[in-house]
Write an enzyme that holds these catalytic residues in place. Sequence first.
Site, short mmCIF file in Angstrom:
data_model
loop_
_atom_site.label_atom_id
_atom_site.label_comp_id
_atom_site.label_asym_id
_atom_site.label_seq_id
_atom_site.Cartn_x
_atom_site.Cartn_y
_atom_site.Cartn_z
N PRO A 226 0.82 -1.18 -0.04
CG PRO A 226 0.16 -1.05 2.22
CD PRO A 226 0.79 -1.95 1.21
CG ASP B 143 2.08 3.19 5.01
OD1 ASP B 143 1.52 2.67 6.20
OD2 ASP B 143 3.25 3.28 4.81
CD1 TRP C 130 10.04 0.42 7.94
CD2 TRP C 130 9.18 -0.96 6.25
NE1 TRP C 130 10.26 1.19 6.91
CE2 TRP C 130 9.80 0.53 5.54
CE3 TRP C 130 8.82 -1.77 5.18
CZ2 TRP C 130 9.83 0.65 4.43
CZ3 TRP C 130 8.86 -1.59 3.91
CH2 TRP C 130 9.29 -0.13 3.38
CD GLN D 36 9.93 -1.12 -0.78
OE1 GLN D 36 10.14 -1.74 0.27
NE2 GLN D 36 8.98 -0.12 -1.10
CD1 TRP E 147 6.30 -4.39 2.71
CD2 TRP E 147 6.04 -5.06 0.40
NE1 TRP E 147 4.99 -4.88 2.35
CE2 TRP E 147 4.75 -5.41 1.10
CE3 TRP E 147 6.28 -4.96 -0.89
CZ2 TRP E 147 3.69 -5.60 0.52
CZ3 TRP E 147 5.02 -5.80 -1.74
CH2 TRP E 147 3.83 -6.06 -0.98
CE LYS F 93 14.85 10.11 -4.95
NZ LYS F 93 15.01 9.77 -3.66
CE LYS G 209 6.59 18.45 -8.40
NZ LYS G 209 5.87 17.52 -7.52
#
Length: 948
Positions: free
Chosen positions: A46, A85, A523, A559, A563, A596, A599
Amino acid sequence: MAQLPSQPNFPELEEEILAYWKKNKIFEQSIENRPADKTWTFLDGPPFITGLPHYGSLLSSIPKDVFPRFWTMKGYRVRRVWGWDCHGLPAENKVENKLGITRKKDIEEKIGIKKFIDECKLYVKDVSGEWEWYIDHVGRWVDFQHAYKTMDTDYMESVMWIFKQMYDKEYIYKGMRVSLYCPHCSTPISNFEVAMDADNYKDVKDFGSTYKYKLKDEEDTYLLAWSTTPWNKIVTPALAVNPELDYVKVKVDTDTGSENYILAKTTLGILDGIKYKVTDTLRGDKLVGKAFEPHYDFYTIDEGMKAWIVVAGDFVTADEGTGIVTLAAYGEEDLKVMKENKIQRVLHIDDEGHIKKDVPLFGGMYYLKANKALNEDLMSRGLLLKEEPYTHSMPHCWRCGTQLYYAPQDAWYVDIQRLKPQLFKNNEDVHWFPSHFKKGRFLKSMEAAPDWCISRSRYWGSPVPVWECDCGERFVPGSIDDLEKASGQKIEDLHRPDIDNVIVKCMKCGKDAHRVPEVLDSWIEAGSASFAEHHFPFNQSIKLEDFFPPDFIVEYTGQIRAWFYVLHVLSTALFDTHAFQNVVVTGVILGTDGRKMSKNFGNYPDPKMMINKYGGDALRLYLMGSPVMRGEDIVISEEEYRNQIKVFHLTLWNIVKFYELFNDVDAVVFDKNVLHAPQSDNILDEWLIVLLQKLINELTSDLEGYDTMSAVNKLTAFIDETSKWYVRRSRDRVGATAEDDSDKKKFYETFYYVLINFLKLSAPLAPFLSDTLYRHLTGATSVHLESWPEISENVDSNLIDDMNTIRKMVEAGHRSRKETKLKVRQPLAKVTLQVPKSFVIHNASHLDRAMSAIQDELNVKSCVIEYLDQENFGAIFDVSLTEDLIIEGETRELVRLVQGERRKLNLTQGDTIALIVPSFHESMKAYLLKKLAATSIEIGPKIEVKKI
Ligand SMILES: [Zn+2]
Ligand SMILES: [Zn+2]
């Protein structure tokens, strides 16, 4: 049915399909149409509730749609429900800003936890509507309506249950360990949160300082220790040496006499610029136990504890510094050695990163400020040998950006060390794509993993569900019911501060037991998603095997340590099994400059603008066809995105248009059963069917193996071949001038069958375009409600090989014909095609049956094949022209010019004309009338076409 537009606007067509899907509940139907007892499951990570999607979230959203569509077509029911989340530092930081809080202490002292939590709830209340727009427009089907939130009581109760299981199995303990600490957020941070993003490591300019520690029992002799963290030199209760290492004593002349320094033999370079003489060599173990004079001695030594001595440390190396290390409680290895040697532990920093008030000279300073002050003090006292500029990469808080430090924490930990053997074993059962991550980064990060600090000294999260009594007894409830029974209180909300007010009676002594103050690392909630999203085990309607372990998950490389890791830890701790069957690891999409996306850098095109411009399917094909789906980083490219429209959309569109245009004119009635391949004696048809069979087999195995890059490439290659060979060579088989009705019918049967099956194959990857065309051609409800084409046992690969060879011959013919400088429309008598022996045709009948296609393509009357030992394909044309050939060439040129005029008038295949031309060959009159759909042909000053 209205015809397909010839100038399609794909984003507009996608809007139409989106509206159609919603209105007719195609997504819901695609789930309900499949049997409830045959499921394919996937677990979604999520996103944070108030964020905005970026290319990274779109990237992982696409495979989360591709594979569910594929398995749905394969007959499986695929549940897809969105999740949000909600907990953790991101929300807390936002609320702190809103309330003007700069110190964590103010939350409790000025605002009050109750108000703070109410503000957090308010902050995450408004679900970001932007997500739905993006997710819809990349074509992802998911149920937003029934989305779960990690702050839901049901979700939190499952997390409580999971904690209890792990606690009972003794995988959770409370203890003092060192972990990364954010002084602004005043909480420990887990190492993998920081490691997830390389940007959390920033170069910091510090000093590398060499300090002198005077030995007590040797005159004018100092141990040299090197360090980059002066602030923790305020407290150095011990020094460590490696007992196996060689050390030297050197003599140095000074203004007042001479001094002796001890340091590792191989580190003498650190004395660069200082004149010295080596006077002794000794092993490290000779130094162990020696006492030294502390730089600061403001702290007391507890009974039974020691301080200011040299101890042995295996971790000490001579790679950097002097081979002598200062110990402080602020390092994991330090703390371990200090415990073993009963060295006094002193904590001189408060929980906001300031030197404690009672520390002389430095009390009240921010710890980094003390660096300079400390070195100045020691310099003035002659205890700093030298300081040199030193740049090192330091971790920063992923949330607030503050530089982190390691600090000992009395916190709750998952005993990763005990779990490791099972973690390794259970990883064996996971299919990783790409496979190298299995034994590579994932295994390596598990091997290196410290125990996992799962408590946060914060507010907005699931509570650590532990009630402690002064007598030491603990109560850990596994459900709300457990807690209500133990407390006699009704539990309405599991959040702080309500949960803090729940008091239970100690089972052992009968006194009041209170909850510990911490909340859980969010987590833990992310790792609980498989279970908590179903409110397992409280939800009686679902069994574990219905959803666990899920068939599929996908996220980016960051991840792996985060995750994927926490999922694996929890499933191993709970059920000693792996957490997912198949895992796809994507790379990262970088900005146009290779950095990366940011903006501030302005280094990427706005995703919404791009989607509005080129549509969702093109983005899907671009990303799914790129190496980012094999775990490699890519640089965002608008050109490659846009290019999908040309190579995929328009090519496919044009071949379907071709079918449609001629089918309207020819009005052939044919069998539209697309479940069985039609029979045709035309080799082009036969070839295309075999090519399709091969594509079905390969695409099935690509998608079953989670390789989208290969799948996209094969789909694109297929439409290219269909367009450039099958359609091109079939133009004369259809339309008013084609005479063989039986062949015409075979063409329609074949082409229809192939197009329909192709659209099924492309449906998971390009769901909008595939459904638009599929519905247009068949009138069916949706391609996404259809079944995946059956694979074929026997594919005639000889035919595919032979046709490849034939196409190579034709290409060589085209090249060579160009060199003759004769017009393409001028027929020639003969060509000799030269073929390398290694390309011998497998089946001679293939060549015989393709011969007319070869002759038409090269515009020759006859063709001879010659096998040669050479490498390359070649062609030799007979360029002598007979009268007949010249007449035919001129007539064809005339046809071309007239057809150009017909196109200018937008005439269709069926429109007839009256024709005026400057001249023509009388013998060709009948041919011209038929070919150009003309009712009359007369001589005039220039070409004129009149519609009748
Ligand atoms: Zn922070
Ligand atoms: Zn008690």
